[in-house]
Design a protein around this motif. Structure first.
Motif, PDB file in Angstrom:
ATOM      1  N   UNK A 221       2.939  -2.786  -9.071  1.00 36.48           N
ATOM      2  CA  UNK A 221       1.791  -1.899  -8.861  1.00 36.48           C
ATOM      3  C   UNK A 221       1.263  -1.871  -7.440  1.00 36.48           C
ATOM      4  N   UNK A 222       2.060  -2.311  -6.489  1.00 34.34           N
ATOM      5  CA  UNK A 222       1.557  -2.433  -5.114  1.00 34.34           C
ATOM      6  C   UNK A 222       2.422  -1.759  -4.056  1.00 34.34           C
ATOM      7  N   UNK A 223       1.747  -1.320  -2.990  1.00 28.94           N
ATOM      8  CA  UNK A 223       2.459  -0.805  -1.814  1.00 28.94           C
ATOM      9  C   UNK A 223       1.917  -1.552  -0.603  1.00 28.94           C
ATOM     10  N   UNK A 224       2.812  -2.028   0.235  1.00 25.78           N
ATOM     11  CA  UNK A 224       2.395  -2.834   1.386  1.00 25.78           C
ATOM     12  C   UNK A 224       1.632  -1.986   2.400  1.00 25.78           C
ATOM     13  N   UNK A 225       2.128  -0.818   2.715  1.00 26.14           N
ATOM     14  CA  UNK A 225       1.490   0.136   3.639  1.00 26.14           C
ATOM     15  C   UNK A 225       1.682  -0.193   5.122  1.00 26.14           C
ATOM     16  N   UNK A 226       2.253  -1.300   5.431  1.00 28.36           N
ATOM     17  CA  UNK A 226       2.556  -1.587   6.840  1.00 28.36           C
ATOM     18  C   UNK A 226       3.853  -2.391   6.872  1.00 28.36           C
ATOM     19  N   UNK A 227       4.767  -1.945   6.049  1.00 26.24           N
ATOM     20  CA  UNK A 227       6.010  -2.684   5.845  1.00 26.24           C
ATOM     21  C   UNK A 227       7.008  -2.262   6.918  1.00 26.24           C
ATOM     22  N   UNK A 250      -2.828   0.081  -4.215  1.00 22.47           N
ATOM     23  CA  UNK A 250      -2.234   0.187  -5.550  1.00 22.47           C
ATOM     24  C   UNK A 250      -1.327   1.428  -5.610  1.00 22.47           C
ATOM     25  N   UNK A 251      -0.333   1.391  -6.510  1.00 18.87           N
ATOM     26  CA  UNK A 251       0.522   2.570  -6.689  1.00 18.87           C
ATOM     27  C   UNK A 251      -0.264   3.727  -7.304  1.00 18.87           C
ATOM     28  N   UNK A 252      -1.478   3.443  -7.765  1.00 16.15           N
ATOM     29  CA  UNK A 252      -2.286   4.541  -8.302  1.00 16.15           C
ATOM     30  C   UNK A 252      -3.139   5.199  -7.208  1.00 16.15           C
ATOM     31  N   UNK A 253      -3.037   4.695  -5.994  1.00 16.97           N
ATOM     32  CA  UNK A 253      -3.778   5.296  -4.878  1.00 16.97           C
ATOM     33  C   UNK A 253      -3.330   6.742  -4.695  1.00 16.97           C
ATOM     34  N   UNK A 254      -4.275   7.605  -4.302  1.00 18.30           N
ATOM     35  CA  UNK A 254      -3.909   9.038  -4.218  1.00 18.30           C
ATOM     36  C   UNK A 254      -2.827   9.319  -3.164  1.00 18.30           C
ATOM     37  N   UNK A 255      -2.721   8.455  -2.153  1.00 15.74           N
ATOM     38  CA  UNK A 255      -1.678   8.669  -1.146  1.00 15.74           C
ATOM     39  C   UNK A 255      -0.495   7.719  -1.326  1.00 15.74           C
TER      40      UNK A 255
END
Ligand code: ADP
Ligand code: MG
Length: 393
Positions: A221-227, A250-255
């Motif tokens: 359920x996660x995205x690092x976003x600075x990977x 979270x993977x539920x984030x709108x972006x």
């Protein structure tokens, strides 16, 4: 930012009393009126004025008389409060050299009494590109009160909470040791950031491992976003460790889709350029129809089944509430510039204040990394002084 921690040894109980008073005052004041600091510190005969002058001299406070006679903590002052707390807690006993200069952090080696070396990350939100600062200011305008110290504290708390949760779920991350204010203590990761690695015996295996991590994060359920290559450490045995978590979503984030694709793209781009990997689809039609990947082998977020949501339940346990998550997420979103953008942001660096963002962006020499000079620190409870000697060029 240089961390001249040796000043710590000269600070008295009254100095810390006043520093703490300023910190408390900053909960509702960007600049804390001198008179209020005096009242909170409760020193006799206006003693706090003399102390404030001393703290100012050591750049632990910043004086601002534009609206009224007032002070605020500098990052150095905040560093001292966190370090003192952690030393008193027995988390570490000495501070070594700086091992990393991030975009919004400084990383130092610290050591315990028995010589175990760990990493100390001091978050410094506000040390960002011009564009990011502007975006963040647009957001912050809607808040009646804020300060960079508070946001740095949230970033540290978030990083600590995520690190712990990821560790518990078996991800290769540093051990989360402790957290105070804007400071996170974690285990020292062996090896180097991937960006510094010019050759790998098995780049294709390392690539698969790293892409596997992005996918596994999404399954949790996660995205690092600075990977990217700045936030992936690799040792001589090609063991990979990921770091730097304040911007995770979270993977539920709108972006989510955009962040996920961007993380994936960064890894593909880096391995293509640095290690000449090619990503032509080699599987046959049959395999492809069942895979989670597109024609280039890129994993697709929409095809990943979230099997175990780390967010919320695990993070709440670490004291990182949904409200805090929202505050820091909005702030970080305002300028999710990548570490990889740093090339073109040097010229646009904007100072928030001289003492807070006086950053030396320089690569650390190998000597500096290896030759960690540790010096003993002891807490003398009687006069509340922290005796600390530090070498951090
Ligand atoms: P930022 O958020 O500012 O990018 P990072 O967490 O990515 O900060 O850390 C910056 C650099 O510090 C890393 O690239 C790495 O070289 C070093 N570093 C950070 N954490 C550790 C650690 N636990 N062990 C060893 N080095 C680290
Ligand atoms: Mg980083």
């Amino acid at each position: 930012m240089k961390l001249t921690v040796d000043v710590l040894r000269y600070l008295s109980k009254d100095d810390f009393r006043v520093l703490t008073a300023v910190e408390m005052g900053m909960r509702n004041h960007e600049i804390v009126p001198a008179e209020l600091i005096g009242r909170i510190a409760g020193l006799k005969h206006g003693g706090s004025y003399k102390v404030m002058k001393n703290l100012l001299r050591h750049k632990l406070l910043h004086h601002d008389s534009s609206k009224y006679d007032g002070f605020r903590l500098t990052y150095l002052g905040y560093d001292f409060l966190a370090i003192k707390t952690l030393v008193k807690r027995g988390v570490f006993a000495s501070v070594g050299r700086q091992i990393g200069v991030g975009k919004e952090s400084d990383i130092f080696e610290v050591a315990t009494e028995d010589g175990t070396i760990m990493a100390m990350k001091l978050h410094r939100l506000g040390r960002v590109s011009f564009r990011a600062v502007k975006n963040k200011r647009d957001y912050l305008r809607h808040r009646s009160s804020f300060n960079w110290l508070y946001l740095s504290r949230l970033a540290a708390l978030k990083e600590f909470a995520f690190m712990k949760a990821l560790q518990d779920h078996g991800f290769p991350v540093p051990d989360a040791v402790d957290c105070n204010r804007h400071c996170v203590i974690m285990s020292l990761v062996p090896g180097y950031p991937l960006v510094q690695v010019k050759e790998l015996p098995n780049p294709d295996i390392v690539f698969e491992t790293i892409i596997g991590l992005v996918t596994r994060l999404a399954e949790h359920g996660l995205i690092h976003c600075d990977f990217n290559e700045f936030n992936i450490m690799i040792d001589d045995d090609e063991k990979v460790t990921m770091i730097d978590f304040p911007q995770m979503v979270s993977v539920s984030h709108r972006n989510a889709q955009m962040y996920f694709d961007r993380d994936v793209e960064c890894i593909f781009k880096f391995f293509r350029k640095r290690f000449n990997l090619t990503f032509q689809e080699e599987k046959d039609e049959c395999d492809r129809s069942e895979s989670n990947e597109d024609d280039d082998g890129r994993p697709q977020l929409s095809s990943i089944t979230v099997s175990d949501v780390v967010l919320d339940k695990d993070l709440a346990a670490s004291g990182f509430t949904k409200e805090k998550q929202d505050v820091i997420e909005k702030f970080i979103e305002g300028g999710t510039e990548r570490d990889t953008d740093s090339d073109d942001e040097e010229s646009g660096e904007e100072s928030l204040s001289d003492d807070e963002t006086n950053v030396e962006k320089r690569p650390l020499s190998d000597d500096c990394r290896k030759d960690v000079q540790q010096s003993t620190v002891s807490c003398d409870d009687e006069d509340d002084r922290v005796h600390i000697a530090v070498q951090c060029d």
